[in-house]
Design a protein around this motif. Structure first.
Motif, PDB file in Angstrom:
ATOM      1  N   LYS A 141     -58.052  36.156 -33.188  1.00 15.52           N
ATOM      2  CA  LYS A 141     -56.785  36.864 -32.948  1.00 15.52           C
ATOM      3  C   LYS A 141     -56.558  37.908 -34.036  1.00 15.52           C
ATOM      4  N   LEU A 142     -56.791  37.533 -35.272  1.00 16.49           N
ATOM      5  CA  LEU A 142     -56.606  38.469 -36.375  1.00 16.49           C
ATOM      6  C   LEU A 142     -57.593  39.631 -36.270  1.00 16.49           C
ATOM      7  N   ASP A 143     -58.835  39.326 -35.911  1.00 12.79           N
ATOM      8  CA  ASP A 143     -59.845  40.381 -35.743  1.00 12.79           C
ATOM      9  C   ASP A 143     -59.446  41.353 -34.635  1.00 12.79           C
ATOM     10  N   ARG A 144     -58.923  40.828 -33.512  1.00 11.08           N
ATOM     11  CA  ARG A 144     -58.489  41.692 -32.402  1.00 11.08           C
ATOM     12  C   ARG A 144     -57.341  42.592 -32.849  1.00 11.08           C
ATOM     13  N   PHE A 145     -56.384  42.008 -33.569  1.00  6.72           N
ATOM     14  CA  PHE A 145     -55.253  42.787 -34.078  1.00  6.72           C
ATOM     15  C   PHE A 145     -55.740  43.920 -34.986  1.00  6.72           C
ATOM     16  N   LEU A 146     -56.633  43.587 -35.913  1.00 12.68           N
ATOM     17  CA  LEU A 146     -57.143  44.604 -36.841  1.00 12.68           C
ATOM     18  C   LEU A 146     -57.956  45.675 -36.112  1.00 12.68           C
ATOM     19  N   ALA A 147     -58.712  45.263 -35.104  1.00 10.71           N
ATOM     20  CA  ALA A 147     -59.493  46.227 -34.319  1.00 10.71           C
ATOM     21  C   ALA A 147     -58.567  47.195 -33.578  1.00 10.71           C
ATOM     22  N   LEU A 161     -52.107  31.553 -35.509  1.00 11.27           N
ATOM     23  CA  LEU A 161     -52.418  30.314 -36.219  1.00 11.27           C
ATOM     24  C   LEU A 161     -52.759  29.208 -35.240  1.00 11.27           C
ATOM     25  N   LYS A 162     -53.554  28.259 -35.732  1.00 15.11           N
ATOM     26  CA  LYS A 162     -53.810  27.028 -34.983  1.00 15.11           C
ATOM     27  C   LYS A 162     -53.304  25.886 -35.850  1.00 15.11           C
ATOM     28  N   ALA A 163     -52.885  24.807 -35.185  1.00 11.12           N
ATOM     29  CA  ALA A 163     -52.333  23.665 -35.907  1.00 11.12           C
ATOM     30  C   ALA A 163     -53.087  22.402 -35.514  1.00 11.12           C
ATOM     31  N   ARG A 164     -53.141  21.483 -36.451  1.00 10.19           N
ATOM     32  CA  ARG A 164     -53.695  20.166 -36.169  1.00 10.19           C
ATOM     33  C   ARG A 164     -52.852  19.140 -36.899  1.00 10.19           C
ATOM     34  N   LYS A 165     -52.741  17.991 -36.296  1.00 14.57           N
ATOM     35  CA  LYS A 165     -51.968  16.888 -36.887  1.00 14.57           C
ATOM     36  C   LYS A 165     -52.905  15.900 -37.546  1.00 14.57           C
ATOM     37  N   GLU A 166     -52.478  15.409 -38.683  1.00 12.20           N
ATOM     38  CA  GLU A 166     -53.183  14.329 -39.374  1.00 12.20           C
ATOM     39  C   GLU A 166     -52.103  13.371 -39.864  1.00 12.20           C
ATOM     40  N   GLY A 167     -51.950  12.280 -39.134  1.00 15.87           N
ATOM     41  CA  GLY A 167     -50.839  11.367 -39.433  1.00 15.87           C
ATOM     42  C   GLY A 167     -49.535  12.061 -39.096  1.00 15.87           C
ATOM     43  N   THR A 168     -48.651  12.153 -40.085  1.00 23.05           N
ATOM     44  CA  THR A 168     -47.372  12.835 -39.864  1.00 23.05           C
ATOM     45  C   THR A 168     -47.408  14.281 -40.341  1.00 23.05           C
ATOM     46  N   ALA A 169     -48.480  14.689 -40.983  1.00 22.48           N
ATOM     47  CA  ALA A 169     -48.584  16.043 -41.523  1.00 22.48           C
ATOM     48  C   ALA A 169     -49.217  16.996 -40.506  1.00 22.48           C
ATOM     49  N   SER A 170     -48.750  18.235 -40.531  1.00 20.03           N
ATOM     50  CA  SER A 170     -49.333  19.289 -39.703  1.00 20.03           C
ATOM     51  C   SER A 170     -50.044  20.281 -40.617  1.00 20.03           C
ATOM     52  N   TYR A 171     -51.244  20.645 -40.227  1.00 15.21           N
ATOM     53  CA  TYR A 171     -52.058  21.591 -40.989  1.00 15.21           C
ATOM     54  C   TYR A 171     -52.253  22.850 -40.158  1.00 15.21           C
ATOM     55  N   TYR A 172     -52.186  23.997 -40.815  1.00 14.48           N
ATOM     56  CA  TYR A 172     -52.295  25.287 -40.138  1.00 14.48           C
ATOM     57  C   TYR A 172     -53.446  26.102 -40.715  1.00 14.48           C
ATOM     58  N   ALA A 173     -54.066  26.881 -39.834  1.00 17.48           N
ATOM     59  CA  ALA A 173     -55.149  27.779 -40.233  1.00 17.48           C
ATOM     60  C   ALA A 173     -55.066  29.044 -39.379  1.00 17.48           C
ATOM     61  N   VAL A 174     -55.619  30.117 -39.885  1.00 18.53           N
ATOM     62  CA  VAL A 174     -55.638  31.398 -39.172  1.00 18.53           C
ATOM     63  C   VAL A 174     -56.653  31.327 -38.028  1.00 18.53           C
ATOM     64  N   VAL A 175     -56.279  31.905 -36.886  1.00 16.99           N
ATOM     65  CA  VAL A 175     -57.210  32.058 -35.765  1.00 16.99           C
ATOM     66  C   VAL A 175     -57.911  33.399 -35.998  1.00 16.99           C
ATOM     67  N   LEU A 190     -50.276  45.903 -29.695  1.00 16.37           N
ATOM     68  CA  LEU A 190     -50.293  46.243 -31.115  1.00 16.37           C
ATOM     69  C   LEU A 190     -48.874  46.259 -31.688  1.00 16.37           C
ATOM     70  N   VAL A 191     -47.956  46.868 -30.965  1.00 17.72           N
ATOM     71  CA  VAL A 191     -46.566  46.959 -31.429  1.00 17.72           C
ATOM     72  C   VAL A 191     -45.957  45.570 -31.589  1.00 17.72           C
ATOM     73  N   GLU A 192     -46.166  44.694 -30.622  1.00 17.87           N
ATOM     74  CA  GLU A 192     -45.618  43.338 -30.713  1.00 17.87           C
ATOM     75  C   GLU A 192     -46.195  42.593 -31.909  1.00 17.87           C
ATOM     76  N   ASN A 193     -47.480  42.740 -32.152  1.00 13.07           N
ATOM     77  CA  ASN A 193     -48.096  42.082 -33.309  1.00 13.07           C
ATOM     78  C   ASN A 193     -47.610  42.673 -34.619  1.00 13.07           C
ATOM     79  N   VAL A 240     -49.788  34.338 -43.482  1.00 17.84           N
ATOM     80  CA  VAL A 240     -51.137  34.707 -43.024  1.00 17.84           C
ATOM     81  C   VAL A 240     -52.047  34.947 -44.225  1.00 17.84           C
ATOM     82  N   CYS A 241     -51.557  35.655 -45.213  1.00 18.68           N
ATOM     83  CA  CYS A 241     -52.365  35.913 -46.420  1.00 18.68           C
ATOM     84  C   CYS A 241     -52.761  34.605 -47.107  1.00 18.68           C
ATOM     85  N   LEU A 242     -51.820  33.682 -47.216  1.00 23.92           N
ATOM     86  CA  LEU A 242     -52.111  32.395 -47.847  1.00 23.92           C
ATOM     87  C   LEU A 242     -53.150  31.617 -47.038  1.00 23.92           C
ATOM     88  N   LEU A 243     -52.973  31.592 -45.728  1.00 15.66           N
ATOM     89  CA  LEU A 243     -53.873  30.796 -44.883  1.00 15.66           C
ATOM     90  C   LEU A 243     -55.243  31.438 -44.716  1.00 15.66           C
TER      91      LEU A 243
END
Length: 137
Positions: free
Chosen positions: A88-94, A71-85, A18-21, A34-37
């Motif tokens: 992981k967020l649920d575990r942190f909040l719990a 976060l998780k990342a995926r590549k599409e061409g030269t662009a990288s896209y990010y989304a919340v895992v 918890l402290v590290e997160n 994180v809020c944006l994603l």
């Protein structure tokens, strides 16, 4: 024989996780990312534009959050896209709720959270005195 009372969060190894997160998310830019994603997947350029920070700083924070598992990342061409895992967020909040509790939960359980005194393990009513390095009788 003395009876020690201690708080569960003092001995629970998950408090370190918890402290590290909390440290990781205490950076304003990381928390904003994180809020944006939470609203959906974004490419680096969108995160950069929305937050008004440099591409280099955006990439740094995204990588720190990805390496920590938020976060998780995926590549599409030269662009990288990010989304919340979400897991992981649920575990942190719990964990956060377990240690600190929610107002409505405390009302329901009489104010008890993880850091409530654990059951006594020895014979006296000695209490831990925070910051004093000892017990008070």
């Amino acid at each position: 024989m003395s009876r020690k009372r201690y708080h569960k969060c003092i001995t629970d190894p998950e408090v370190l996780e918890l402290v590290e997160n909390l440290k990781l998310l205490s950076d304003p830019n990381r928390l904003r990312i994180v809020c944006l994603l939470l609203r959906g997947e974004r490419c680096v350029c969108e995160v950069e534009r929305e937050l008004g920070i440099s591409q280099q700083l955006t990439s740094h924070h995204l990588n720190v959050l990805r390496e920590a598992g938020f976060l998780k990342a995926r590549k599409e061409g030269t662009a990288s896209y990010y989304a919340v895992v979400e897991d992981k967020l649920d575990r942190f909040l719990a964990l956060l709720h377990r240690y600190i509790g929610r107002r409505d939960d405390r009302a329901l359980d009489g104010g008890v959270t993880c850091c409530a005194p654990a059951p006594s393990t020895t014979a006296s009513d000695a209490k831990v005195v925070p910051g004093k390095g000892g017990t008070k009788r």
